[in-house]
Design a protein around this motif. Structure first.
Motif, short mmCIF file in Angstrom:
data_model
loop_
_atom_site.label_atom_id
_atom_site.label_comp_id
_atom_site.label_asym_id
_atom_site.label_seq_id
_atom_site.Cartn_x
_atom_site.Cartn_y
_atom_site.Cartn_z
N ARG A 7 -40.70 -5.29 -4.74
CA ARG A 7 -40.92 -6.41 -5.67
C ARG A 7 -39.97 -6.33 -6.86
O ARG A 7 -39.48 -7.36 -7.33
CB ARG A 7 -42.38 -6.45 -6.14
CG ARG A 7 -43.35 -6.86 -5.04
CD ARG A 7 -44.74 -7.12 -5.56
NE ARG A 7 -45.73 -7.16 -4.50
CZ ARG A 7 -46.02 -8.25 -3.78
NH1 ARG A 7 -45.43 -9.39 -4.03
NH2 ARG A 7 -46.94 -8.20 -2.83
N ALA A 8 -39.69 -5.13 -7.34
CA ALA A 8 -38.76 -4.96 -8.46
C ALA A 8 -37.36 -5.40 -8.05
O ALA A 8 -36.67 -6.08 -8.81
CB ALA A 8 -38.76 -3.51 -8.93
N ALA A 9 -36.94 -5.01 -6.85
CA ALA A 9 -35.61 -5.38 -6.38
C ALA A 9 -35.48 -6.90 -6.21
O ALA A 9 -34.43 -7.48 -6.51
CB ALA A 9 -35.30 -4.68 -5.06
N ILE A 10 -36.56 -7.53 -5.77
CA ILE A 10 -36.55 -8.99 -5.61
C ILE A 10 -36.43 -9.64 -7.00
O ILE A 10 -35.63 -10.55 -7.20
CB ILE A 10 -37.81 -9.49 -4.86
CG1 ILE A 10 -37.85 -8.90 -3.45
CG2 ILE A 10 -37.83 -11.02 -4.81
CD1 ILE A 10 -39.20 -8.99 -2.74
N GLN B 8 -29.92 -8.83 1.30
CA GLN B 8 -29.62 -8.18 0.02
C GLN B 8 -30.53 -6.97 -0.17
O GLN B 8 -30.09 -5.92 -0.63
CB GLN B 8 -29.84 -9.16 -1.14
CG GLN B 8 -28.83 -10.27 -1.18
CD GLN B 8 -29.15 -11.27 -2.28
OE1 GLN B 8 -30.22 -11.84 -2.30
NE2 GLN B 8 -28.22 -11.44 -3.20
N LEU B 9 -31.81 -7.14 0.19
CA LEU B 9 -32.76 -6.03 0.06
C LEU B 9 -32.37 -4.88 0.98
O LEU B 9 -32.48 -3.72 0.63
CB LEU B 9 -34.18 -6.50 0.40
CG LEU B 9 -34.84 -7.42 -0.61
CD1 LEU B 9 -36.17 -7.91 -0.06
CD2 LEU B 9 -35.04 -6.73 -1.95
N LYS B 10 -31.92 -5.25 2.16
CA LYS B 10 -31.51 -4.25 3.13
C LYS B 10 -30.31 -3.47 2.59
O LYS B 10 -30.26 -2.25 2.68
CB LYS B 10 -31.14 -4.95 4.45
CG LYS B 10 -30.97 -4.02 5.61
CD LYS B 10 -30.81 -4.81 6.89
CE LYS B 10 -30.55 -3.91 8.06
NZ LYS B 10 -30.41 -4.67 9.31
N CYS B 11 -29.37 -4.18 2.02
CA CYS B 11 -28.19 -3.57 1.43
C CYS B 11 -28.56 -2.67 0.25
O CYS B 11 -28.09 -1.54 0.14
CB CYS B 11 -27.28 -4.68 0.90
SG CYS B 11 -25.70 -4.73 1.66
#
Ligand code: FES
Length: 56
Positions: free
Chosen positions: A15-18, A27-30
């Motif tokens: 959630r923080a990364a989002i 992007q999350l995967k990266c």
């Protein structure tokens, strides 16, 4: 709660990364590596992503 066991990624981290602007799965995967091993976490990660994106 862990979302991705392979990479040890928690729901909070996701959630923080989002919130930091990683609004697409790739992007999350990266950024975190979520879904980059067994892939079992992908549906859960996608659901969290959709939930967060719906808030904005
Ligand atoms: Fe996320 Fe395996 S649990 S890649």
């Amino acid at each position: 709660m862990y979302v991705c066991l392979c990479k040890g990624i928690t729901e909070r981290q996701l959630r923080a990364a989002i919130a930091e602007g990683n609004t697409e799965f790739k992007q999350l995967k990266c950024e975190l590596g979520v879904g980059s091993q067994c892939g079992k976490c992908v549906p859960v990660a996608m659901a969290i992503l959709a939930e967060e994106n719906a808030k904005t």
